[in-house]
Write a protein that holds these residues in place. Structure first.
Motif, PDB file in Angstrom:
ATOM      1  N   LEU A   1     -19.912  16.159  24.958  1.00  0.00           N
ATOM      2  CA  LEU A   1     -18.731  17.017  24.829  1.00  0.00           C
ATOM      3  C   LEU A   1     -18.504  17.713  26.170  1.00  0.00           C
ATOM      4  O   LEU A   1     -18.845  18.869  26.373  1.00  0.00           O
ATOM      5  N   GLU A   2     -17.942  16.947  27.075  1.00  0.00           N
ATOM      6  CA  GLU A   2     -17.699  17.425  28.427  1.00  0.00           C
ATOM      7  C   GLU A   2     -16.373  16.859  28.898  1.00  0.00           C
ATOM      8  O   GLU A   2     -15.656  16.208  28.150  1.00  0.00           O
ATOM      9  N   VAL A   3     -16.001  17.141  30.148  1.00  0.00           N
ATOM     10  CA  VAL A   3     -14.741  16.651  30.691  1.00  0.00           C
ATOM     11  C   VAL A   3     -15.048  15.685  31.836  1.00  0.00           C
ATOM     12  O   VAL A   3     -15.592  16.090  32.860  1.00  0.00           O
ATOM     13  N   PRO A   4     -14.696  14.377  31.652  1.00  0.00           N
ATOM     14  CA  PRO A   4     -14.134  13.784  30.435  1.00  0.00           C
ATOM     15  C   PRO A   4     -15.210  13.578  29.366  1.00  0.00           C
ATOM     16  O   PRO A   4     -16.391  13.513  29.700  1.00  0.00           O
ATOM     17  N   PRO A   5     -14.809  13.469  28.096  1.00  0.00           N
ATOM     18  CA  PRO A   5     -15.788  13.241  27.027  1.00  0.00           C
ATOM     19  C   PRO A   5     -16.538  11.933  27.238  1.00  0.00           C
ATOM     20  O   PRO A   5     -15.992  10.978  27.779  1.00  0.00           O
ATOM     21  N   ARG A   6     -17.790  11.923  26.819  1.00  0.00           N
ATOM     22  CA  ARG A   6     -18.633  10.726  26.960  1.00  0.00           C
ATOM     23  C   ARG A   6     -18.920  10.168  25.573  1.00  0.00           C
ATOM     24  O   ARG A   6     -19.616  10.773  24.778  1.00  0.00           O
ATOM     25  N   LEU A   7     -18.337   9.020  25.301  1.00  0.00           N
ATOM     26  CA  LEU A   7     -18.552   8.380  24.002  1.00  0.00           C
ATOM     27  C   LEU A   7     -19.850   7.586  24.020  1.00  0.00           C
ATOM     28  O   LEU A   7     -20.138   6.861  24.972  1.00  0.00           O
ATOM     29  N   THR A   8     -20.622   7.733  22.963  1.00  0.00           N
ATOM     30  CA  THR A   8     -21.854   6.972  22.801  1.00  0.00           C
ATOM     31  C   THR A   8     -21.787   6.258  21.453  1.00  0.00           C
ATOM     32  O   THR A   8     -20.996   6.636  20.581  1.00  0.00           O
ATOM     33  N   PRO A   9     -22.596   5.233  21.249  1.00  0.00           N
ATOM     34  CA  PRO A   9     -22.612   4.585  19.932  1.00  0.00           C
ATOM     35  C   PRO A   9     -22.871   5.576  18.807  1.00  0.00           C
ATOM     36  O   PRO A   9     -22.285   5.467  17.722  1.00  0.00           O
ATOM     37  N   ARG A  10     -23.719   6.564  19.071  1.00  0.00           N
ATOM     38  CA  ARG A  10     -24.015   7.563  18.048  1.00  0.00           C
ATOM     39  C   ARG A  10     -22.770   8.395  17.710  1.00  0.00           C
ATOM     40  O   ARG A  10     -22.502   8.670  16.548  1.00  0.00           O
ATOM     41  N   ASN A  11     -22.024   8.789  18.754  1.00  0.00           N
ATOM     42  CA  ASN A  11     -20.797   9.556  18.519  1.00  0.00           C
ATOM     43  C   ASN A  11     -19.790   8.760  17.713  1.00  0.00           C
ATOM     44  O   ASN A  11     -19.162   9.274  16.778  1.00  0.00           O
ATOM     45  N   VAL A  12     -19.618   7.511  18.103  1.00  0.00           N
ATOM     46  CA  VAL A  12     -18.641   6.663  17.419  1.00  0.00           C
ATOM     47  C   VAL A  12     -19.019   6.490  15.953  1.00  0.00           C
ATOM     48  O   VAL A  12     -18.169   6.583  15.056  1.00  0.00           O
ATOM     49  N   PHE A  13     -20.294   6.251  15.688  1.00  0.00           N
ATOM     50  CA  PHE A  13     -20.748   6.092  14.304  1.00  0.00           C
ATOM     51  C   PHE A  13     -20.558   7.388  13.522  1.00  0.00           C
ATOM     52  O   PHE A  13     -20.119   7.380  12.367  1.00  0.00           O
ATOM     53  N   ASP A  14     -20.875   8.506  14.153  1.00  0.00           N
ATOM     54  CA  ASP A  14     -20.744   9.807  13.489  1.00  0.00           C
ATOM     55  C   ASP A  14     -19.293  10.060  13.090  1.00  0.00           C
ATOM     56  O   ASP A  14     -18.998  10.494  11.968  1.00  0.00           O
TER      57      ASP A  14
END
Length: 389
Positions: A173-186
């Motif tokens: 949760l930063e600028v720019p946001p960093r998407l991870t597999p865990r975030n996407v699944f969540d």
């Protein structure tokens, strides 16, 4: 739906409803979270004097904050990203506050804009300003706030630069946001949350986006990056005169934690201060706000209105802050838990819980009117400890 009896119940429900990155944004502090945890722990350590055989059949919770009548000495604090916890979150919370007869304070870093809040409410609300390097932004947004009927300006003074919050970095949760597999699944496992936010009017920082649009810059990334790069570490006492010039209403400094600074605020003619450590999200290792409050009240309470935030999760917390010199309290996380858990109904529930706890605790400490609250309602051992802090 579980039975909701306190703010912690709303917190647990919120944790299940929104993505982890957003919940952690609300629920964590900076660095080792010493100040964040101390805010609640020190409030819990305070003990009341239980009084008996006092007629408290009628209790008066209504009072004034900044000269404005409110149903109880509580306001909703300015918080960023509320509109990503629940669609149109700031508008929903502002309506709940208005229905409860209290004030709502909108953050500069809100998702909904000043004009959105105006469209959702009938009465006055307050506005919080981050003073960025680009003073044209401040002058323009304050003109918008005045036009929208905001009656008080809260200038945040404890964020010359953003404190590091480990959870945000780890969650991307930063600028720019960093998407991870865990975030996407969540996110994929939170369809109700996703639909709520997608139905919301905005998906970016509404107040900043309106300003950047004039510079042909659009989108959430542009707004977030601009804010991140424009916090102003040069803001000083010399800027109070400028603030007075550009803002015609009540002027409040939010983020005061030292008695000397409180006296300086009074010397500079501001209308009020908020005793705050930014919810434990800035200088880690700073004292809990409830520990700082009595010293500040003793130093400047007869010259300036003192408001309070930090760790308020119940009506008992409100009563303790009033006893130690606050005129009223702000709730930040408590209302965000309600918003994330149940939308507007959750904010209303949070306010109702605090109101009922305050009313009951007044009865058990022998208080009939919030205007009568003093340190006399605190157990002597704790009063002595405060005198020695």
């Amino acid at each position: 739906m579980p039975v909701i009896t306190n703010i912690e119940d709303l917190r647990r429900l919120a944790r299940r409803k929104v993505p982890k990155a957003l919940f952690d944004y609300v629920d964590t502090g900076s660095y080792d979270e010493l100040s964040y945890r101390a805010n609640s722990a020190e409030l819990k350590a305070i003990r009341f004097r239980q009084r008996i055989l006092i007629d408290t059949g009628e209790r008066k919770l209504s009072t004034t904050m900044l000269g404005e009548k409110v149903a109880m000495p509580v306001a909703i604090a300015p918080t960023g990203l509320a509109g990503l916890l629940y669609g149109d979150g700031e508008m929903v919370a502002a309506r709940a506050a208005e229905d409860a007869g209290i004030r709502y304070c909108l953050s500069t870093m809100s998702i909904c804009s000043i004009e959105d809040i105006r469209s959702a409410t009938k009465g006055p609300f307050w506005f919080q300003l981050y003073v960025f390097r680009d003073r044209a932004f401040s002058e323009q947004i304050l003109a918008r706030a005045h036009a929208a009927g905001c009656t008080a300006l809260f200038v945040t003074v404890d964020l010359p630069m953003r404190g590091q919050r480990h959870a945000d970095l780890k969650n991307g949760l930063e600028v720019p946001p960093r998407l991870t597999p865990r975030n996407v699944f969540d996110i994929a496992t939170k369809p109700a949350w996703a639909m709520s936010v997608l139905r919301g009017k905005r998906k970016t920082f509404g107040n900043i986006a309106t300003f950047l649009h004039q510079k042909a810059q659009t989108g959430a990334l542009a707004a977030g990056r601009w804010a991140q790069e424009n916090y102003d570490p040069t803001l000083s006492w010399n800027d109070i005169a400028w603030m007075r010039k550009v803002w015609p209403g009540k002027l409040v400094l939010k983020g005061v934690l030292d008695a000397e600074d409180a006296k300086k605020a009074a010397d500079h003619g501001v209308d009020a201060i908020v005793v705050s450590n930014h919810g434990g999200r800035q200088l880690d290792g700073a004292p809990a706000t409830i520990v700082a409050l009595p010293r500040i009240a003793d130093a400047a309470g007869d010259r300036i209105e003192i408001l309070f935030d930090g760790g308020v999760r119940s009506g008992q917390d409100v009563l303790k802050a009033l006893a130690l010199g606050a005129r009223g309290c702000f709730i930040g996380r408590a209302h965000l838990y309600g918003l994330a858990a149940m939308g507007g109904a959750g904010v209303t529930k949070a306010l109702s819980l605090i109101e009922s706890e305050l009313r009951l605790s007044m009865a058990l400490t022998g208080v009939r009117d919030v205007a009568e609250v003093s340190r006399d309602i605190l157990f002597d051992d704790y009063s002595a400890r405060l005198r020695n802090v």
